[in-house]
Design an enzyme around this catalytic site. Structure first.
Site, mmCIF file in Angstrom:
data_model
loop_
_atom_site.group_PDB
_atom_site.id
_atom_site.type_symbol
_atom_site.label_atom_id
_atom_site.label_comp_id
_atom_site.label_asym_id
_atom_site.label_seq_id
_atom_site.Cartn_x
_atom_site.Cartn_y
_atom_site.Cartn_z
ATOM 1 N N HIS A 233 0.854 -1.189 0.000
ATOM 2 C CA HIS A 233 0.000 0.000 0.000
ATOM 3 C C HIS A 233 0.886 1.234 0.000
ATOM 4 C CE1 HIS A 233 -3.546 2.368 0.405
ATOM 5 N NE2 HIS A 233 -3.170 2.881 1.570
ATOM 6 N N HIS B 154 -2.996 9.157 1.228
ATOM 7 C CA HIS B 154 -2.987 7.979 0.354
ATOM 8 C C HIS B 154 -4.363 7.765 -0.248
ATOM 9 C CE1 HIS B 154 -4.454 5.422 3.875
ATOM 10 N NE2 HIS B 154 -3.943 6.480 4.487
ATOM 11 N N CYS C 257 -3.514 2.873 -5.445
ATOM 12 C CA CYS C 257 -2.750 3.718 -4.528
ATOM 13 C C CYS C 257 -1.363 4.065 -5.065
ATOM 14 C CB CYS C 257 -2.642 3.045 -3.166
ATOM 15 S SG CYS C 257 -1.840 1.420 -3.184
#
Length: 269
Positions: free
Chosen positions: A30, A42, A153
């Site tokens: 991530h 994010h 992401c």
């Protein structure tokens, strides 16, 4: 700088850094942009707006999660009602995972030596101030709809760092992680004819690895020729056009062909 990824300590990161952490036992990572003050911006899936909320809450620019989820920072979890861009503290971003820093401007040899995608790029990063400004702007304006292959992401963090986006509608985004996920089975498929000329398992593995590395290289943001700088103020129109085209294709596929009913003959008197 490691072969798999670049693990760092918290004291080493600076505002504007592209950071990431591994999830699900290194199954995926991530990504986000560190903006300073132990805060990270994010991109994830959109937060569903709570039903029954009044007009005052719906017009609020940010939605915050319950403060009990993060006792350290009361503003952790701030998010637009219809956006996947979220501001959290570094602890909540990591979820007890290790901290890694994404590398920019790496030589081609170093890029090819990396065994996993989504850890570095040949592309050059913009200045930290520009990177943070982009991330904070997108926190207030969104980054479109989340898509695991075309708009995830890592795509968000890569755009914040470089300002580069595909000119045409891509079948896959700029994410190296997504390219690797597709590249492994694709390399195995494309290298099948070449394996006939490879001697033994070692030769077959070498051919497959070569195809995989070549696929990662040609899809890297720093090598692709179908990307261009896109000002963050113009990003909404770019993403909006893409969203409209996606909805149009879905509606077109969902349309059912009309069936003609047989006409009844008039009874003769």
């Amino acid at each position: 700088m490691g072969l798999l990824s670049n693990r760092v300590e918290r004291s080493e990161i600076r505002p504007g850094d592209h950071i990431y952490t591994w999830r699900a036992v290194y199954a995926y990572s991530h990504h986000g942009i560190y903006v300073g003050g132990s805060k990270v911006v994010h991109f994830t899936r959109k937060k569903e707006a709570e039903s029954g909320s009044d007009s005052t809450n719906s017009n609020s620019s940010l939605i915050t999660e319950a403060s009990s989820e993060c006792p350290t920072f009361p503003d952790c979890g701030f998010q637009l009602p219809d956006s996947g861009v979220v501001l959290t503290c570094l602890d909540c971003f990591l979820r007890n995972g290790s901290l890694y820093c994404f590398e920019y401007g790496v030589p081609s040899a170093v890029f090819l030596a990396k065994l996993r995608g989504g850890t570095c790029t040949i592309a050059q990063s913009d200045s930290p101030e520009v990177v943070v400004d982009r991330a904070m702007y997108l926190l207030q304006n969104g980054f479109g709809n989340y898509d695991i292959f075309e708009n995830n992401c890592e795509d968000f963090a890569l755009y914040c760092k470089t300002g580069l986006l595909p000119i045409e509608e891509p079948g896959i985004g700029t994410s190296g992680q997504a390219s690797s996920a597709i590249g492994v089975p694709l390399a195995a498929l494309l290298s099948t004819p070449l394996k006939l000329f490879a001697a033994g398992p070692l030769g077959m593995a070498t051919v497959t690895a070569g195809m995989y590395c070549a696929g990662r290289y040609i899809t890297d943001l720093g090598v692709r020729k179908d990307v261009a700088k896109t000002e963050v103020e113009n990003l909404s129109s770019h993403l909006g056009r893409r969203h409209i085209e996606d909805e149009g294709s879905v509606n077109k596929c969902s349309e059912k062909p009309k069936t003609m009913l047989p006409m009844k003959r008039k009874r003769e008197r």
